[in-house]
Motif scaffolding. Structure first.
Motif, PDB file in Angstrom:
ATOM      1  N   LEU A  68      35.485  87.857  68.246  1.00  0.00           N
ATOM      2  CA  LEU A  68      36.033  87.198  69.436  1.00  0.00           C
ATOM      3  C   LEU A  68      36.696  85.881  69.056  1.00  0.00           C
ATOM      4  O   LEU A  68      37.812  85.579  69.499  1.00  0.00           O
ATOM      5  CB  LEU A  68      34.903  86.947  70.445  1.00  0.00           C
ATOM      6  CG  LEU A  68      35.255  86.072  71.652  1.00  0.00           C
ATOM      7  CD1 LEU A  68      36.317  86.739  72.514  1.00  0.00           C
ATOM      8  CD2 LEU A  68      34.001  85.765  72.476  1.00  0.00           C
ATOM      9  N   GLY A  69      36.004  85.087  68.225  1.00  0.00           N
ATOM     10  CA  GLY A  69      36.561  83.802  67.816  1.00  0.00           C
ATOM     11  C   GLY A  69      37.856  83.948  67.041  1.00  0.00           C
ATOM     12  O   GLY A  69      38.764  83.120  67.177  1.00  0.00           O
ATOM     13  N   THR A  70      37.951  84.990  66.225  1.00  0.00           N
ATOM     14  CA  THR A  70      39.179  85.234  65.461  1.00  0.00           C
ATOM     15  C   THR A  70      40.349  85.487  66.395  1.00  0.00           C
ATOM     16  O   THR A  70      41.453  84.948  66.200  1.00  0.00           O
ATOM     17  CB  THR A  70      38.989  86.428  64.515  1.00  0.00           C
ATOM     18  OG1 THR A  70      37.913  86.148  63.607  1.00  0.00           O
ATOM     19  CG2 THR A  70      40.257  86.703  63.721  1.00  0.00           C
ATOM     20  N   VAL A  71      40.123  86.294  67.410  1.00  0.00           N
ATOM     21  CA  VAL A  71      41.183  86.584  68.385  1.00  0.00           C
ATOM     22  C   VAL A  71      41.570  85.317  69.145  1.00  0.00           C
ATOM     23  O   VAL A  71      42.763  85.038  69.353  1.00  0.00           O
ATOM     24  CB  VAL A  71      40.722  87.679  69.364  1.00  0.00           C
ATOM     25  CG1 VAL A  71      41.747  87.856  70.486  1.00  0.00           C
ATOM     26  CG2 VAL A  71      40.508  89.000  68.627  1.00  0.00           C
ATOM     27  N   LEU A  72      40.563  84.528  69.544  1.00  0.00           N
ATOM     28  CA  LEU A  72      40.847  83.289  70.271  1.00  0.00           C
ATOM     29  C   LEU A  72      41.639  82.318  69.411  1.00  0.00           C
ATOM     30  O   LEU A  72      42.566  81.658  69.887  1.00  0.00           O
ATOM     31  CB  LEU A  72      39.537  82.640  70.729  1.00  0.00           C
ATOM     32  CG  LEU A  72      38.739  83.387  71.802  1.00  0.00           C
ATOM     33  CD1 LEU A  72      37.433  82.657  72.090  1.00  0.00           C
ATOM     34  CD2 LEU A  72      39.545  83.544  73.084  1.00  0.00           C
ATOM     35  N   GLU A  73      41.273  82.223  68.127  1.00  0.00           N
ATOM     36  CA  GLU A  73      41.983  81.324  67.212  1.00  0.00           C
ATOM     37  C   GLU A  73      43.437  81.744  67.054  1.00  0.00           C
ATOM     38  O   GLU A  73      44.342  80.899  66.973  1.00  0.00           O
ATOM     39  CB  GLU A  73      41.299  81.307  65.849  1.00  0.00           C
ATOM     40  CG  GLU A  73      41.953  80.354  64.860  1.00  0.00           C
ATOM     41  CD  GLU A  73      41.564  80.633  63.420  1.00  0.00           C
ATOM     42  OE1 GLU A  73      41.681  79.703  62.622  1.00  0.00           O
ATOM     43  OE2 GLU A  73      41.174  81.772  63.100  1.00  0.00           O
ATOM     44  N   ASN A 116      32.521  79.300  64.840  1.00  0.00           N
ATOM     45  CA  ASN A 116      33.005  79.095  63.473  1.00  0.00           C
ATOM     46  C   ASN A 116      34.497  79.384  63.343  1.00  0.00           C
ATOM     47  O   ASN A 116      35.194  78.750  62.553  1.00  0.00           O
ATOM     48  CB  ASN A 116      32.238  79.997  62.503  1.00  0.00           C
ATOM     49  CG  ASN A 116      30.843  79.482  62.233  1.00  0.00           C
ATOM     50  OD1 ASN A 116      30.650  78.485  61.556  1.00  0.00           O
ATOM     51  ND2 ASN A 116      29.854  80.153  62.782  1.00  0.00           N
ATOM     52  N   MET A 117      34.995  80.339  64.112  1.00  0.00           N
ATOM     53  CA  MET A 117      36.386  80.760  63.980  1.00  0.00           C
ATOM     54  C   MET A 117      37.312  79.975  64.901  1.00  0.00           C
ATOM     55  O   MET A 117      38.383  79.543  64.487  1.00  0.00           O
ATOM     56  CB  MET A 117      36.504  82.257  64.290  1.00  0.00           C
ATOM     57  CG  MET A 117      35.633  83.135  63.412  1.00  0.00           C
ATOM     58  SD  MET A 117      35.887  82.845  61.639  1.00  0.00           S
ATOM     59  CE  MET A 117      37.625  83.222  61.475  1.00  0.00           C
ATOM     60  N   VAL A 118      36.903  79.785  66.141  1.00  0.00           N
ATOM     61  CA  VAL A 118      37.756  79.109  67.118  1.00  0.00           C
ATOM     62  C   VAL A 118      38.095  77.706  66.654  1.00  0.00           C
ATOM     63  O   VAL A 118      39.193  77.208  66.879  1.00  0.00           O
ATOM     64  CB  VAL A 118      37.047  79.052  68.495  1.00  0.00           C
ATOM     65  CG1 VAL A 118      37.766  78.110  69.442  1.00  0.00           C
ATOM     66  CG2 VAL A 118      36.991  80.438  69.107  1.00  0.00           C
ATOM     67  N   LEU A 119      37.173  77.064  65.959  1.00  0.00           N
ATOM     68  CA  LEU A 119      37.345  75.666  65.587  1.00  0.00           C
ATOM     69  C   LEU A 119      37.708  75.485  64.132  1.00  0.00           C
ATOM     70  O   LEU A 119      37.656  74.391  63.608  1.00  0.00           O
ATOM     71  CB  LEU A 119      36.044  74.917  65.912  1.00  0.00           C
ATOM     72  CG  LEU A 119      35.597  75.152  67.355  1.00  0.00           C
ATOM     73  CD1 LEU A 119      34.197  74.667  67.564  1.00  0.00           C
ATOM     74  CD2 LEU A 119      36.547  74.486  68.315  1.00  0.00           C
ATOM     75  N   ARG A 120      38.080  76.567  63.463  1.00  0.00           N
ATOM     76  CA  ARG A 120      38.381  76.471  62.036  1.00  0.00           C
ATOM     77  C   ARG A 120      39.647  75.672  61.783  1.00  0.00           C
ATOM     78  O   ARG A 120      39.723  74.902  60.838  1.00  0.00           O
ATOM     79  CB  ARG A 120      38.519  77.872  61.431  1.00  0.00           C
ATOM     80  CG  ARG A 120      38.654  77.845  59.917  1.00  0.00           C
ATOM     81  CD  ARG A 120      38.570  79.245  59.351  1.00  0.00           C
ATOM     82  NE  ARG A 120      39.600  80.115  59.874  1.00  0.00           N
ATOM     83  CZ  ARG A 120      39.776  81.371  59.490  1.00  0.00           C
ATOM     84  NH1 ARG A 120      38.973  81.899  58.587  1.00  0.00           N
ATOM     85  NH2 ARG A 120      40.734  82.109  60.003  1.00  0.00           N
ATOM     86  N   SER A 121      40.644  75.829  62.627  1.00  0.00           N
ATOM     87  CA  SER A 121      41.918  75.133  62.429  1.00  0.00           C
ATOM     88  C   SER A 121      41.714  73.632  62.570  1.00  0.00           C
ATOM     89  O   SER A 121      41.118  73.166  63.533  1.00  0.00           O
ATOM     90  CB  SER A 121      42.943  75.600  63.477  1.00  0.00           C
ATOM     91  OG  SER A 121      43.230  76.966  63.301  1.00  0.00           O
TER      92      SER A 121
END
Length: 203
Positions: A68-73, A116-121
């Protein structure tokens, strides 16, 4: 850079807080530390599959959260991603307020995986729930500092770890006082951080 690191530390605090609530409610299982759950799952298998179902389920929800986070990112800004995660935690808090704690706790590994994914950038590759990796980086950066590298490059990783520890401490206290309803606290925190991320200098 300093402001972005501060946001990452705040997120690490919230992750520790949520993980503490999950740990207390689940009797020793984690909602963000999947290495620990994997060990407990495998250790339970000799006694039968039943004891391994709970940690396996948590791991599965965490992986779905990463997806989910990957898609959101990929599709949204990190600020909007945080608001979506805040909404999920808000739902979990509402479920707990309705005495549906078992349903509420299932939302938390999903959020931890997505975080972890949504905030990686823009966070310099620092994970907000993966403390083993951050401690490895801490050790590497300390050695690099002694060898003439960046004198303070290790500090953000130490602060991330301390933020998580502080979050766990506060989460344990909050759970003892009000239980899983305490999820409304990181919900508000995520909303606040999402608003901060709309400031150009903090993106």
């Amino acid at each position: 850079m300093i402001a972005r690191v501060a946001i990452a530390i705040a997120l690490s605090f919230m992750a520790g807080f949520v993980d503490a609530l999950g740990f207390m409610h689940l009797g020793g299982y984690f909602v963000s530390f999947m290495s620990g759950n994997s060990t407990q799952m495998a250790a339970a298998l000799p006694d039968g599959v039943a004891g391994a179902l709970l940690p396996a389920g948590i791991i599965g929800l965490f992986v779905l959260g990463v997806m989910l986070g990957t898609v959101l990112e990929q599709r949204f800004s990190s600020a909007l991603g945080m608001l979506i995660l805040a909404g999920l935690l808000g739902i979990a808090s509402a479920l707990s307020a309705m005495k549906l704690d078992d349903a509420a706790i299932l939302v938390t590994p999903l959020v931890m995986g997505a975080m972890n994914m949504v905030l990686r950038s823009g966070q310099g590759g620092m994970a907000v729930t993966y403390m083993t990796g951050n401690l490895v980086k801490l050790g590497q950066m300390i050695v690099a500092a002694f060898q003439g590298g960046g004198s303070w490059a290790w500090l953000p990783y130490l602060l991330l770890w301390l933020g998580m520890v502080a979050g766990v401490f506060c989460g344990v206290i909050a759970y003892g006082e009000i239980g899983l309803v305490a999820l409304w606290l990181p919900t508000i925190g995520l909303i606040g951080l999402a608003l901060l991320r709309t400031i150009p200098s903090l993106r």
